[in-house]
Design an enzyme around this catalytic site. Structure first.
Site, PDB file in Angstrom:
ATOM      1  N   ASP A 154       2.683   5.405  -6.847  1.00 30.15           N
ATOM      2  CA  ASP A 154       3.936   5.325  -6.098  1.00 30.15           C
ATOM      3  C   ASP A 154       5.173   5.234  -6.976  1.00 30.15           C
ATOM      4  O   ASP A 154       6.292   5.298  -6.472  1.00 30.15           O
ATOM      5  CB  ASP A 154       3.899   4.105  -5.165  1.00 30.15           C
ATOM      6  CG  ASP A 154       2.901   4.304  -4.046  1.00 30.15           C
ATOM      7  OD1 ASP A 154       2.876   5.410  -3.498  1.00 30.15           O
ATOM      8  OD2 ASP A 154       2.140   3.370  -3.736  1.00 30.15           O
ATOM      9  N   HIS A 184       0.875  -1.182   0.000  1.00 28.75           N
ATOM     10  CA  HIS A 184       0.000   0.000   0.000  1.00 28.75           C
ATOM     11  C   HIS A 184       0.917   1.238   0.000  1.00 28.75           C
ATOM     12  O   HIS A 184       1.703   1.406  -0.925  1.00 28.75           O
ATOM     13  CB  HIS A 184      -0.920  -0.107   1.225  1.00 28.75           C
ATOM     14  CG  HIS A 184      -2.069   0.850   1.278  1.00 28.75           C
ATOM     15  ND1 HIS A 184      -2.418   1.676   0.252  1.00 28.75           N
ATOM     16  CD2 HIS A 184      -2.973   1.107   2.270  1.00 28.75           C
ATOM     17  CE1 HIS A 184      -3.471   2.403   0.600  1.00 28.75           C
ATOM     18  NE2 HIS A 184      -3.830   2.078   1.825  1.00 28.75           N
ATOM     19  N   HIS A 242      -2.352  -2.345  -9.886  1.00 30.19           N
ATOM     20  CA  HIS A 242      -3.343  -1.772  -8.977  1.00 30.19           C
ATOM     21  C   HIS A 242      -4.588  -2.647  -9.010  1.00 30.19           C
ATOM     22  O   HIS A 242      -4.948  -3.175 -10.056  1.00 30.19           O
ATOM     23  CB  HIS A 242      -3.701  -0.342  -9.410  1.00 30.19           C
ATOM     24  CG  HIS A 242      -4.291   0.455  -8.299  1.00 30.19           C
ATOM     25  ND1 HIS A 242      -5.618   0.375  -7.973  1.00 30.19           N
ATOM     26  CD2 HIS A 242      -3.726   1.317  -7.427  1.00 30.19           C
ATOM     27  CE1 HIS A 242      -5.839   1.164  -6.946  1.00 30.19           C
ATOM     28  NE2 HIS A 242      -4.714   1.745  -6.587  1.00 30.19           N
TER      29      HIS A 242
HETATM   30  N1  CMC Z   1       4.794  -6.978 -10.371  1.00 28.68           N
HETATM   31  C1  CMC Z   1       4.681  -8.168 -10.985  1.00 28.68           C
HETATM   32  N2  CMC Z   1       3.539  -8.845 -11.118  1.00 28.68           N
HETATM   33  C2  CMC Z   1       2.444  -8.271 -10.610  1.00 28.68           C
HETATM   34  C3  CMC Z   1       2.468  -7.022  -9.952  1.00 28.68           C
HETATM   35  C4  CMC Z   1       3.703  -6.373  -9.853  1.00 28.68           C
HETATM   36  N3  CMC Z   1       3.800  -5.170  -9.262  1.00 28.68           N
HETATM   37  N4  CMC Z   1       1.238  -6.690  -9.541  1.00 28.68           N
HETATM   38  C5  CMC Z   1       0.439  -7.709  -9.912  1.00 28.68           C
HETATM   39  N5  CMC Z   1       1.168  -8.665 -10.562  1.00 28.68           N
HETATM   40  C6  CMC Z   1       0.673  -9.896 -11.168  1.00 28.68           C
HETATM   41  C7  CMC Z   1       0.384 -10.948 -10.116  1.00 28.68           C
HETATM   42  O1  CMC Z   1       1.516 -11.758  -9.890  1.00 28.68           O
HETATM   43  C8  CMC Z   1      -0.750 -11.688 -10.744  1.00 28.68           C
HETATM   44  O2  CMC Z   1      -0.222 -12.530 -11.748  1.00 28.68           O
HETATM   45  P1  CMC Z   1      -0.879 -13.996 -12.014  1.00 28.68           P
HETATM   46  O3  CMC Z   1      -2.272 -13.693 -12.515  1.00 28.68           O
HETATM   47  O4  CMC Z   1       0.016 -14.645 -12.974  1.00 28.68           O
HETATM   48  O5  CMC Z   1      -0.891 -14.661 -10.665  1.00 28.68           O
HETATM   49  C9  CMC Z   1      -1.550 -10.599 -11.457  1.00 28.68           C
HETATM   50  O6  CMC Z   1      -0.579  -9.591 -11.772  1.00 28.68           O
HETATM   51  C10 CMC Z   1      -2.662 -10.005 -10.622  1.00 28.68           C
HETATM   52  O7  CMC Z   1      -2.098  -9.538  -9.398  1.00 28.68           O
HETATM   53  P2  CMC Z   1      -2.807  -9.557  -7.992  1.00 28.68           P
HETATM   54  O8  CMC Z   1      -1.760  -9.667  -6.940  1.00 28.68           O
HETATM   55  O9  CMC Z   1      -3.922 -10.563  -7.996  1.00 28.68           O
HETATM   56  O10 CMC Z   1      -3.441  -8.116  -7.986  1.00 28.68           O
HETATM   57  P3  CMC Z   1      -4.020  -7.368  -6.729  1.00 28.68           P
HETATM   58  O11 CMC Z   1      -5.129  -6.544  -7.226  1.00 28.68           O
HETATM   59  O12 CMC Z   1      -4.307  -8.308  -5.615  1.00 28.68           O
HETATM   60  O13 CMC Z   1      -2.788  -6.475  -6.246  1.00 28.68           O
HETATM   61  C11 CMC Z   1      -1.318  -4.694  -5.907  1.00 28.68           C
HETATM   62  C12 CMC Z   1      -2.685  -5.113  -6.441  1.00 28.68           C
HETATM   63  C13 CMC Z   1      -1.194  -3.185  -5.961  1.00 28.68           C
HETATM   64  C14 CMC Z   1      -1.178  -5.130  -4.438  1.00 28.68           C
HETATM   65  C15 CMC Z   1      -0.222  -5.364  -6.762  1.00 28.68           C
HETATM   66  O14 CMC Z   1      -0.329  -4.952  -8.103  1.00 28.68           O
HETATM   67  C16 CMC Z   1       1.182  -5.092  -6.239  1.00 28.68           C
HETATM   68  O15 CMC Z   1       1.666  -5.811  -5.363  1.00 28.68           O
HETATM   69  N6  CMC Z   1       1.887  -4.029  -6.753  1.00 28.68           N
HETATM   70  C17 CMC Z   1       3.176  -3.659  -6.233  1.00 28.68           C
HETATM   71  C18 CMC Z   1       3.013  -2.855  -4.955  1.00 28.68           C
HETATM   72  C19 CMC Z   1       2.521  -1.451  -5.234  1.00 28.68           C
HETATM   73  O16 CMC Z   1       3.028  -0.771  -6.122  1.00 28.68           O
HETATM   74  N7  CMC Z   1       1.553  -0.999  -4.426  1.00 28.68           N
HETATM   75  C20 CMC Z   1       1.004   0.362  -4.525  1.00 28.68           C
HETATM   76  C21 CMC Z   1      -0.409   0.344  -5.001  1.00 28.68           C
HETATM   77  S1  CMC Z   1      -1.007   1.975  -5.463  1.00 28.68           S
HETATM   78  C22 CMC Z   1      -0.988   2.942  -4.048  1.00 28.68           C
HETATM   79  C23 CMC Z   1      -1.616   2.345  -2.839  1.00 28.68           C
HETATM   80  O17 CMC Z   1      -2.645   1.683  -2.888  1.00 28.68           O
HETATM   81  O18 CMC Z   1      -1.108   2.596  -1.784  1.00 28.68           O
END
Ligand code: CMC
Length: 429
Positions: A363, A268, A307
């Site tokens: 971010d 986050h 996201h």
């Molecule tokens: N790098 C590589 N792969 C990713 C990433 C990433 N940053 N984000 C998602 N994926 C992949 C994930 O591995 C999954 O692949 P598969 O379908 O093969 O298993 C697919 O994309 C869907 O991901 P998810 O984890 O189910 O998506 P989510 O909606 O649960 O997670 C998230 C959203 C923001 C937690 C995630 O994208 C992430 O960890 N990003 C990196 C951390 C980040 O930048 N966070 C800030 C978010 S914006 C500001 C805030 O909210 O504070």
């Protein structure tokens, strides 16, 4: 049969149910009538991580994730960043309308006159190690505020809520700046009421021997826009924490400390810190392809990408990229920028990221700006928490005044043992 309904046939019993549909949504509780027999508890919906569950009805922020749109109370984020200030935007978010000139003057006066913190808070800060993470210090001191303002318990008294609002918005920058100064071992700088909200924050952070601190106008403006962009983001992890914890009717400081703790996590608000660490780890443009390979193999996450809601470019990231140029013009170009641009260039062409709709989020570029402005990486999530306080307060108040809301209490599907006899110690394996 109403057209605004869903007909569900339970194939286990052959029974059919008509469930009303409002705003494209069914009420999870309407599923409870679907039972195998009279003794059955009834059907629930299972939604770990709330992927498809609306927690509330809200009028605060609107996001269209497919088209990269974010609006506060109906106003596009781009227009607010262009024409508003953070304090004006915070008023809009909390009270629902842009303030008149008089309302803005009063609001600014009250926030500005609630920036001082009780001297005893400084003693809490003194108890922390010099290398304590400022988010840890911030969370603790926000929680401590509840002990100084016992009147905050009167959460259904509108006047008390307003007072705590002035205090929270006013004191967050002070707590944050004091935490920062503590980590440097430098004396605390008291608020300067003649400065703007971001200008005073810069003063409390960076003032040294000068009699009067004069913030650089470009940096002050950049910080103000960054604050606007971070002010609210509907039902994210920390807003949900604020609502959930607040639903127990605890005081707003305790709920806000919980929301700040939720924001601290690397998935986050802690992500901006992780982005910088990642860019430093990558080290050079030439190393970007091999790093992306490691991300694709599942070894790493590309921080600042992806996201839950945006499946398009995060509109905040677009504005932030522009501000970065303004800051770099004053402070010099951040050498990590070229690595970031290369990461973005490669990722936006790569099938892995394209097919998963992973774009830069808010971010990705903020850390580069903050670093250029002179902030250490540990301060990055703190810089997110300060402006998000307005969103948390608005979400909290909306929850409190919503007659449909009650204490948040999710259900579970129990998968553990059935009842079994106690095993004495000498018979355990
Ligand atoms: N790098 C590589 N792969 C990713 C990433 C990433 N940053 N984000 C998602 N994926 C992949 C994930 O591995 C999954 O692949 P598969 O379908 O093969 O298993 C697919 O994309 C869907 O991901 P998810 O984890 O189910 O998506 P989510 O909606 O649960 O997670 C998230 C959203 C923001 C937690 C995630 O994208 C992430 O960890 N990003 C990196 C951390 C980040 O930048 N966070 C800030 C978010 S914006 C500001 C805030 O909210 O504070």
């Amino acid at each position: 049969m109403s057209r605004d309904s869903l007909t569900i046939t339970d194939n286990r019993t052959g029974k059919t149910y008509e469930i009303p549909v409002t705003d494209d949504t069914i009420r999870a509780f309407d599923l409870r009538q679907i039972k195998l027999n009279q003794n059955d508890f009834g059907m629930m919906s299972y939604d770990p991580a709330f992927n498809n569950t609306a927690l509330c009805k809200s009028k605060i922020s609107f996001i269209d994730g497919d088209n990269g749109i974010l609006r506060y109370r109906g106003y596009p984020i781009e227009e607010l960043a262009e024409r508003s200030t953070y304090l004006e935007t915070a008023y809009l978010i909390i009270f629902g309308e842009l303030p008149t000139r008089k309302q803005l003057e009063e609001w600014t006066y009250h926030v500005t006159h609630h920036t001082f913190i009780h001297e005893s808070i400084k003693k809490f800060l003194d108890g922390f190690h010099y290398d304590a993470h400022p988010m840890g210090m911030l969370i603790s001191t926000i929680a401590a505020l509840s002990t100084f303002y016992p009147d905050a318990r009167h959460i259904f008294d509108a006047e008390s809520r307003r007072k705590q609002t002035y205090r929270l918005i006013g004191k967050m920058p002070t707590l944050a700046a004091f935490a920062y100064r503590h980590s440097l071992g430098m004396p605390f700088v008291y608020p300067d009421n003649e400065l703007t909200y971001p200008g005073n924050f810069l003063n409390m952070l960076f003032k040294t021997t000068e009699l009067k601190y004069r913030p650089n106008p470009t940096l002050e403006h950049a910080l103000d826009i960054l604050f606007i962009l971070h002010a609210d983001h509907e039902q994210n992890c920390s807003a949900a924490a604020m609502r959930n914890v607040g639903s127990s009717h605890v005081d707003p400081y305790s709920a806000c400390a919980a929301a700040t703790a939720a924001l601290y996590g690397p998935l986050h608000g802690g992500a901006n810190e992780e982005v910088l660490r990642m860019l430093m780890e990558i080290g050079s443009i030439g190393n970007v392809p091999s790093y992306i390979k490691r991300v694709k193999s599942g070894e790493k996450r590309l921080m600042g990408f992806g996201h839950r809601i945006y499946k398009n470019y995060d509109p905040r990231a677009r504005i932030i990229k522009r501000i970065a140029d303004e800051v770099f013009d004053v402070m010099g170009r951040n050498p990590l920028l070229d690595i970031a641009l290369e990461v973005e260039r490669i990722a936006l062409q790569d099938e892995y990221f394209v097919s998963r709709k992973l774009y830069p989020n808010v971010d990705f570029y903020t850390g580069l700006i903050y670093q250029s402005m002179g902030f250490p990486v540990t301060m990055f999530p703190v810089l997110f928490a300060i402006p998000r306080t307005s969103g948390w307060i608005a979400q909290w108040e909306e929850m409190l005044l919503d007659p449909e809301q009650k204490i948040a209490r999710p259900r579970q599907i129990y998968m553990g043992h059935d009842q079994r006899p106690y095993v004495p110690m000498d018979q355990r394996s």
